[in-house]
Design an enzyme around this catalytic site. Structure first.
Site, mmCIF file in Angstrom:
data_model
loop_
_atom_site.group_PDB
_atom_site.id
_atom_site.type_symbol
_atom_site.label_atom_id
_atom_site.label_comp_id
_atom_site.label_asym_id
_atom_site.label_seq_id
_atom_site.Cartn_x
_atom_site.Cartn_y
_atom_site.Cartn_z
ATOM 1 N N LYS A 59 0.841 -1.203 0.000
ATOM 2 C CA LYS A 59 0.000 0.000 0.000
ATOM 3 C C LYS A 59 0.873 1.249 0.000
ATOM 4 O O LYS A 59 0.647 2.175 -0.778
ATOM 5 C CB LYS A 59 -0.905 -0.038 1.230
ATOM 6 C CG LYS A 59 -2.108 0.860 1.140
ATOM 7 C CD LYS A 59 -2.968 0.740 2.387
ATOM 8 C CE LYS A 59 -3.782 -0.545 2.406
ATOM 9 N NZ LYS A 59 -4.378 -0.812 3.722
ATOM 10 N N CYS B 160 8.849 -37.212 -6.274
ATOM 11 C CA CYS B 160 7.509 -37.774 -6.439
ATOM 12 C C CYS B 160 6.681 -37.672 -5.171
ATOM 13 O O CYS B 160 5.636 -38.291 -5.050
ATOM 14 C CB CYS B 160 7.592 -39.226 -6.909
ATOM 15 S SG CYS B 160 8.399 -40.288 -5.701
ATOM 16 N N SER C 241 14.503 -40.942 -7.337
ATOM 17 C CA SER C 241 13.284 -40.158 -7.241
ATOM 18 C C SER C 241 13.092 -39.836 -5.768
ATOM 19 O O SER C 241 13.012 -40.741 -4.934
ATOM 20 C CB SER C 241 12.104 -40.960 -7.791
ATOM 21 O OG SER C 241 10.927 -40.228 -7.599
ATOM 22 N N ARG D 270 -3.230 2.999 8.562
ATOM 23 C CA ARG D 270 -3.545 1.845 7.710
ATOM 24 C C ARG D 270 -2.372 0.886 7.674
ATOM 25 O O ARG D 270 -1.232 1.303 7.483
ATOM 26 C CB ARG D 270 -3.834 2.319 6.280
ATOM 27 C CG ARG D 270 -4.641 3.594 6.210
ATOM 28 C CD ARG D 270 -4.691 4.175 4.802
ATOM 29 N NE ARG D 270 -5.372 3.316 3.848
ATOM 30 C CZ ARG D 270 -5.441 3.550 2.545
ATOM 31 N NH1 ARG D 270 -4.835 4.620 2.038
ATOM 32 N NH2 ARG D 270 -6.072 2.715 1.750
ATOM 33 N N TYR E 215 12.807 -33.777 -13.344
ATOM 34 C CA TYR E 215 11.344 -33.705 -13.388
ATOM 35 C C TYR E 215 10.745 -33.648 -11.990
ATOM 36 O O TYR E 215 11.405 -33.975 -11.003
ATOM 37 C CB TYR E 215 10.758 -34.910 -14.141
ATOM 38 C CG TYR E 215 10.925 -36.239 -13.439
ATOM 39 C CD1 TYR E 215 9.989 -36.677 -12.503
ATOM 40 C CD2 TYR E 215 12.011 -37.067 -13.724
ATOM 41 C CE1 TYR E 215 10.143 -37.897 -11.865
ATOM 42 C CE2 TYR E 215 12.175 -38.276 -13.089
ATOM 43 C CZ TYR E 215 11.235 -38.684 -12.158
ATOM 44 O OH TYR E 215 11.387 -39.881 -11.514
ATOM 45 N N MET F 225 -5.530 -6.296 9.708
ATOM 46 C CA MET F 225 -5.870 -5.264 10.674
ATOM 47 C C MET F 225 -6.864 -4.309 10.072
ATOM 48 O O MET F 225 -6.800 -4.001 8.899
ATOM 49 C CB MET F 225 -4.646 -4.494 11.105
ATOM 50 C CG MET F 225 -4.948 -3.731 12.376
ATOM 51 S SD MET F 225 -3.981 -2.263 12.615
ATOM 52 C CE MET F 225 -4.766 -1.119 11.530
ATOM 53 N N ARG G 123 -3.766 -1.285 -6.399
ATOM 54 C CA ARG G 123 -2.932 -2.494 -6.342
ATOM 55 C C ARG G 123 -3.379 -3.402 -7.475
ATOM 56 O O ARG G 123 -4.477 -3.241 -8.012
ATOM 57 C CB ARG G 123 -3.092 -3.206 -5.009
ATOM 58 C CG ARG G 123 -4.506 -3.681 -4.786
ATOM 59 C CD ARG G 123 -4.667 -4.414 -3.482
ATOM 60 N NE ARG G 123 -6.075 -4.467 -3.132
ATOM 61 C CZ ARG G 123 -6.542 -4.631 -1.896
ATOM 62 N NH1 ARG G 123 -5.719 -4.772 -0.903
ATOM 63 N NH2 ARG G 123 -7.823 -4.677 -1.675
ATOM 64 N N HIS H 4 -4.570 -40.134 4.733
ATOM 65 C CA HIS H 4 -4.887 -41.019 3.616
ATOM 66 C C HIS H 4 -5.983 -40.425 2.743
ATOM 67 O O HIS H 4 -5.856 -40.335 1.518
ATOM 68 C CB HIS H 4 -5.321 -42.390 4.160
ATOM 69 C CG HIS H 4 -5.730 -43.350 3.085
ATOM 70 N ND1 HIS H 4 -7.038 -43.504 2.678
ATOM 71 C CD2 HIS H 4 -4.986 -44.177 2.318
ATOM 72 C CE1 HIS H 4 -7.079 -44.403 1.713
ATOM 73 N NE2 HIS H 4 -5.854 -44.835 1.471
ATOM 74 N N GLY I 271 -7.862 -8.635 5.974
ATOM 75 C CA GLY I 271 -8.356 -8.988 7.299
ATOM 76 C C GLY I 271 -7.306 -9.012 8.373
ATOM 77 O O GLY I 271 -7.556 -9.463 9.474
HETATM 78 P P1 ADP Z 1 -7.867 -2.316 3.638
HETATM 79 O O1 ADP Z 1 -6.444 -2.699 3.456
HETATM 80 O O2 ADP Z 1 -8.634 -3.197 4.544
HETATM 81 O O3 ADP Z 1 -8.542 -2.035 2.326
HETATM 82 P P2 ADP Z 1 -7.442 0.513 3.926
HETATM 83 O O4 ADP Z 1 -6.235 0.950 4.660
HETATM 84 O O5 ADP Z 1 -7.383 0.551 2.455
HETATM 85 O O6 ADP Z 1 -7.842 -0.932 4.443
HETATM 86 O O7 ADP Z 1 -8.632 1.392 4.423
HETATM 87 C C1 ADP Z 1 -9.962 1.053 4.163
HETATM 88 C C2 ADP Z 1 -10.748 2.234 3.705
HETATM 89 O O8 ADP Z 1 -10.644 3.290 4.629
HETATM 90 C C3 ADP Z 1 -10.272 2.823 2.422
HETATM 91 O O9 ADP Z 1 -10.790 2.134 1.332
HETATM 92 C C4 ADP Z 1 -10.851 4.216 2.494
HETATM 93 O O10 ADP Z 1 -12.192 4.200 2.069
HETATM 94 C C5 ADP Z 1 -10.771 4.524 3.958
HETATM 95 N N1 ADP Z 1 -9.606 5.368 4.196
HETATM 96 C C6 ADP Z 1 -8.360 4.998 4.521
HETATM 97 N N2 ADP Z 1 -7.546 6.063 4.634
HETATM 98 C C7 ADP Z 1 -8.310 7.143 4.360
HETATM 99 C C8 ADP Z 1 -8.069 8.539 4.294
HETATM 100 N N3 ADP Z 1 -6.853 9.048 4.525
HETATM 101 N N4 ADP Z 1 -9.082 9.340 3.982
HETATM 102 C C9 ADP Z 1 -10.307 8.841 3.743
HETATM 103 N N5 ADP Z 1 -10.613 7.539 3.790
HETATM 104 C C10 ADP Z 1 -9.630 6.695 4.091
HETATM 105 MG MG MG Z 2 -7.907 -0.839 1.012
#
Ligand code: ADP
Ligand code: MG
Ligand code: MG
Length: 875
Positions: A22, A830, A763, A92, A850, A103, A336, A454, A101
């Site tokens: 990210k 194998c 093998s 984030r 192989y 955090m 991403r 098994h 999932g």
């Molecule tokens: P995940 O990895 O679970 O997608 P994110 O870090 O992308 O979590 O955050 C989830 C959501 O939180 C983002 O899709 C966005 O909508 C909101 N968010 C995160 N940072 C900001 C920010 N700086 N301003 C506004 N919304 C935010």
């Molecule tokens: Mg996100």
């Protein structure tokens, strides 16, 4: 001094390892000049440092965080912790590989009781200010302090109910104040302290929580399933907030540049007006399709479309993007490479090649090898699945979808299938005797056993869906019922199994056959061009072999001959052999088996049409063949002119304390050479006959299992050669044959140079090699490995993913040593690992010839082999 914190403008996409996915992409987008709320990233190394420092963030790191914060304040023209116009941030997480999932994100950090008033005044929107604060309290309490979100939801619901509202958006500023007061009360009650009012304390609490989340149980399980090392750590992104919840010209959404389910080219996504963060995915309100944005906010839509195209072109891959619109101004918050189904992955990769954006090498490298599994098995109809009731879940041992009537014994399953019923076989655990019932079943469910039990191994081999190790089931096989999640399920009731998720459903859920489109073939053709490793299959029956050949197998790397003895017309004969007291009697009993074995081998050779076939001689301890049921014992006694007691005594004498390390493998051939003779005769006669009947250029490969010493191999080899030469002379044939050994005992690897002098090929039987090297059995390891994962002693199941550091060293050493005395030694693997992509890469790197894997994993192994070759060539 180490640099622990990077402003977005200091990073780029190449710094993924340090900044996480990210963070690296936020930096890259900043460099591209896109509208990104600015911020900074605390590195993955800081996370590792946190763990190395006894779960503490050092002062040096803290200082760098606050220094970056000052720079951010200057960029935004706002002060963090200010009472009248506060800078608010999101916190984030973001690891190298996306880990859904792990955090939850914290939004609106920096608000407190005083600042929220200033914020309300400054924005002129009190409702929005209080809504932001109450969201912040809820997220902070949940994520940082681990007070369950549902307790807060209950408060929100009760206030809504008292006012007679349906939607969150109906809550007024005063209502929200009331909610906030109640939230803070709850916080104090749960934690014995007041909600933190100091913004810096909030920030450090949140950063620590992200680091801590790297090691939460969900994350550990996810890492194990996805081969993500535990020492990577996660980065933390601190970013200025933008607000999608400021009214009707604000909103938030997620979108893909192409359809992630089908791969179809065209933006695909959803948004919500007047909403923040996860509201879109949370399903509170129904989001709008992205095209509707063209009507709501046409300027934003246009800009959004331009930027998403720019991003896709820049990364030359389908992007998954998150955006927010604040009062008519568009911001991107994330991009991403989007997760996609296997079918979409193939279509997108081929389209991008056709669009001239990527090379075939890149296309091949992009497909996640494991994901091809989805294309090779039936799946559930998505709508039907959604409506289904999950009774429980266990190990996803063999992928696919199955629905059918429950049967509790292999015989019942087989009989029902013969009547045309769809059958799910439910067993406490399976054994080799169940093989026919397993074959007949659409799916297999076991109460005991792990991923290499098994049931799991056999099911994967057959491509049959299997869910194993569901310990919550109470089963009574005799009374023919089981209980799970309060349901009492009897023979003939319908259940459905999802072998890809491990879910067990009540009822008959509709399945659809997997379809393999044209792009699948295109990718595989490219893979064939690039790879160096050959890919064979582990197959014991002509049907499995045929399947494998259709999927591209280039030979059989392992044909286990013991499976051939379990069918009802043969098992008696092998039992007779076991109970015979003299060589003559044993030879006579074995002679009866020759036609069967020969027939089996002929059928295999015919299917394989001259491709190499490695046949492993009898391997399991003999007690696996002896009867356990009184009626079988009585019949056998009668047949052999023995008393029941005599038969039982012989059976008892076969008992071993440690059968895995007992009288098995080539040890059987050392004590009973007549077994090896019989098998050699069958192999040779079959090869000679098929060669002359069909003209295939067959060179049988005879594999002696469990060898640990050159003289041991020499002994068995002499028996084989003597018989083979005799057969050749009898038949007037000059057919060639190879004799090799399965490398599965650590001593064999240590002595590989000597053993190679007697072997045409090695093998690596990595199942046994793993259990003998670790010193724990694969049937028992499930009981304690979970604790090992939890304590981070081992990160993954060494029976599923080759332990390259330890067992891999033995394999590599044996390969090298073997080739010193025999340069042309053919080398393969194998074990179950042969279809695991990371193991395939390892095999490529150490120069094996192989890999051999179960039929349904052949395309996976081929793709992984091509990916390893591409990676190695640095293209
Ligand atoms: P995940 O990895 O679970 O997608 P994110 O870090 O992308 O979590 O955050 C989830 C959501 O939180 C983002 O899709 C966005 O909508 C909101 N968010 C995160 N940072 C900001 C920010 N700086 N301003 C506004 N919304 C935010
Ligand atoms: Mg996100
Ligand atoms: Mg073995």
């Amino acid at each position: 001094m180490a640099k622990w914190v990077y402003l977005f403008k200091e990073g780029d996409a190449g710094m993924r390892n340090l900044l996480g996915g990210k963070g690296a992409n936020l930096a890259e987008m900043t460099n591209l000049g896109l509208p990104i709320p600015q911020g900074f990233t605390v590195t993955t190394e800081a996370c590792t440092d946190y763990y190395n420092s006894g779960k503490k963030i050092t002062d040096e790191i803290k200082d760098q965080i606050f220094a970056a914060l000052v720079e951010l304040e200057n960029m935004q023209g706002k002060k963090f912790g200010d009472n009248t116009d506060p800078l608010l941030v999101s916190v984030r997480s973001g690891a190298r590989a996306s880990m859904p999932g792990m955090m939850d994100t914290i939004l609106n950090l920096g608000l407190n009781d005083v600042a929220v008033e200033g914020f309300a005044q400054k924005t002129g929107n009190p409702r929005f200010a209080y809504d932001s604060y109450r969201r912040f309290i809820q997220m902070y309490s949940d994520v940082v302090m681990e007070v369950s979100k549902t307790k807060f939801d209950a408060i929100l619901e009760s206030v809504k109910e008292a006012k007679g509202y349906k939607l969150d958006t109906e809550l007024t500023a005063d209502d929200l104040k009331e909610v906030i007061a109640k939230y803070k009360e709850l916080y104090k009650k749960e934690l014995g302290q007041d909600f933190p009012q100091d913004a810096k304390e909030q920030l450090m609490g949140a950063v620590t929580a992200v680091f801590r989340s790297w090691d939460n149980p969900r994350a550990i399980v996810y890492r194990r399933m996805n081969d993500i090392p535990g020492d990577w750590g996660t980065a933390v992104n601190v970013q200025a907030m933008v607000f999608g919840n400021m009214g009707n010209t604000s909103g938030t959404g997620v979108a893909f540049t192409r359809n992630p389910a089908t791969g179809e080219n065209g933006v695909f996504g959803e948004y919500l007006i007047n909403a923040q963060g996860e509201d879109v995915v949370a399903g509170i309100r129904t989001p709008q399709p992205i095209t509707k944005l063209a009507e709501d906010l046409p300027e934003c839509y246009k800009e959004f479309m331009e930027i998403s195209k720019k991003l896709e072109d820049h990364y030359a891959d389908m992007q998954d993007m998150e955006f927010t619109i604040q009062e008519g101004k568009l911001y991107f918050l994330q991009t991403r490479s989007g997760k996609r189904t296997a079918q979409a992955a193939l279509n997108i990769a081929c389209d991008l090649v056709d669009e001239g954006k990527i090379t075939p090498e890149t296309a091949v490298s992009r497909i996640e090898a494991k994901s091809l599994d989805q294309l090779l098995h039936p799946t559930f109809d998505p709508a039907a699945l959604k409506a289904g009731r999950v009774l429980g879940s266990a190990l996803p041992a063999s992928p696919g979808a199955a629905a059918g009537k429950v049967y509790f014994t292999a015989e019942d399953a087989k009989a029902a299938a013969e009547k045309g019923e769809r059958v799910v076989l439910v067993r406490l655990e399976t054994s080799p005797e169940d093989i026919e019932g397993m074959h007949a079943a659409e799916g297999i469910l076991t109460v005991r056993g792990g991923m290499t039990s098994h049931a799991a191994v056999v099911a994967r081999g057959m491509g049959t869906c299997c869910v194993s190790g569901c310990g919550e089931i109470k089963i009574d096989e005799e009374a023919k019922y089981f209980e799970l999640a309060g349901e009492h399920i009897v023979e003939g009731d319908y259940i459905s199994l999802d072998g890809s998720t491990g879910n067990i459903y009540l009822g008959d859920i509709k399945t659809v056959e997997a379809s393999v489109g044209g792009n699948f073939g295109r990718i595989m053709a490219w893979a064939d061009e690039f790879r160096k490793l050959q890919v064979r299959t582990n197959a014991d029956t002509p049907a499995d072999a045929k399947n494998a050949v259709n999927l591209g197998a280039e030979g059989i790397g392992l044909c286990r001959t013991e499976h051939m003895f379990f069918e009802s017309d043969r098992i008696e004969k092998i039992r007779k052999m076991i109970l015979s007291n003299t060589v003559e009697a044993r030879e006579a009993a074995l002679a009866d088996l020759i036609p069967f074995q020969k027939g089996d081998f002929k059928a295999l050779y015919e299917v394989m049409e001259g491709k190499p076939v490695t046949i492993r001689f009898l391997d399991p301890p003999l007690h696996e063949f002896i009867p356990t049921q009184e009626s079988d014992i009585a019949a056998l006694a009668k047949d052999m002119n023995l008393t029941v007691e005599e038969v039982k005594a012989t059976c008892d004498s076969l008992h071993e304390f440690n059968p895995m390390m007992g009288h098995r493998g080539c040890r059987l051939a050392v004590t009973y050479p007549e077994i090896a003779k019989m098998q050699t005769r069958a192999v040779m006669e079959a090869a000679i006959e098929v060669k002359s009947e069909k003209g295939f250029a067959i060179i049988p490969e005879i594999m002696i299992p469990l060898v640990g010493e050159k003289k041991e191999l020499q002994f068995v080899k002499n028996v084989v050669v003597e018989t083979a030469e005799a057969v050749k002379a009898e038949k007037g044939s000059d057919i060639e044959y190879h004799i090799g050994t399965m490398m599965e005992i650590p001593r064999a690897c240590l002595m590989a140079d000597e053993i190679a002098e007697e072997a045409d090929f090695f093998s690596f039987g990595t199942n046994d090699l793993t259990q003998m090297t670790f010193g724990f059995s694969r049937d028992d390891a499930g009981k304690f490995l979970d604790s090992y994962y939890k304590e981070k002693i081992y990160e993954s199941d060494p029976f599923a993913r080759l332990d390259q550091a330890g067992v891999g060293q033995l394999v590599k050493m044996a390969a090298e040593k073997g080739r010193t005395t025999k340069p042309g030694l053919k080398l393969g693997i194998c074990g179950e690992h042969g279809g695991d992509p990371s193991t395939v890469e390892f095999c490529h790197n150490i120069g094996l010839n192989y890999v051999s894997c179960s039929p349904f994993r052949v395309p996976i192994a081929k793709l992984a082999a091509a990916q390893a070759a591409i990676k190695n060539s640095g293209k």
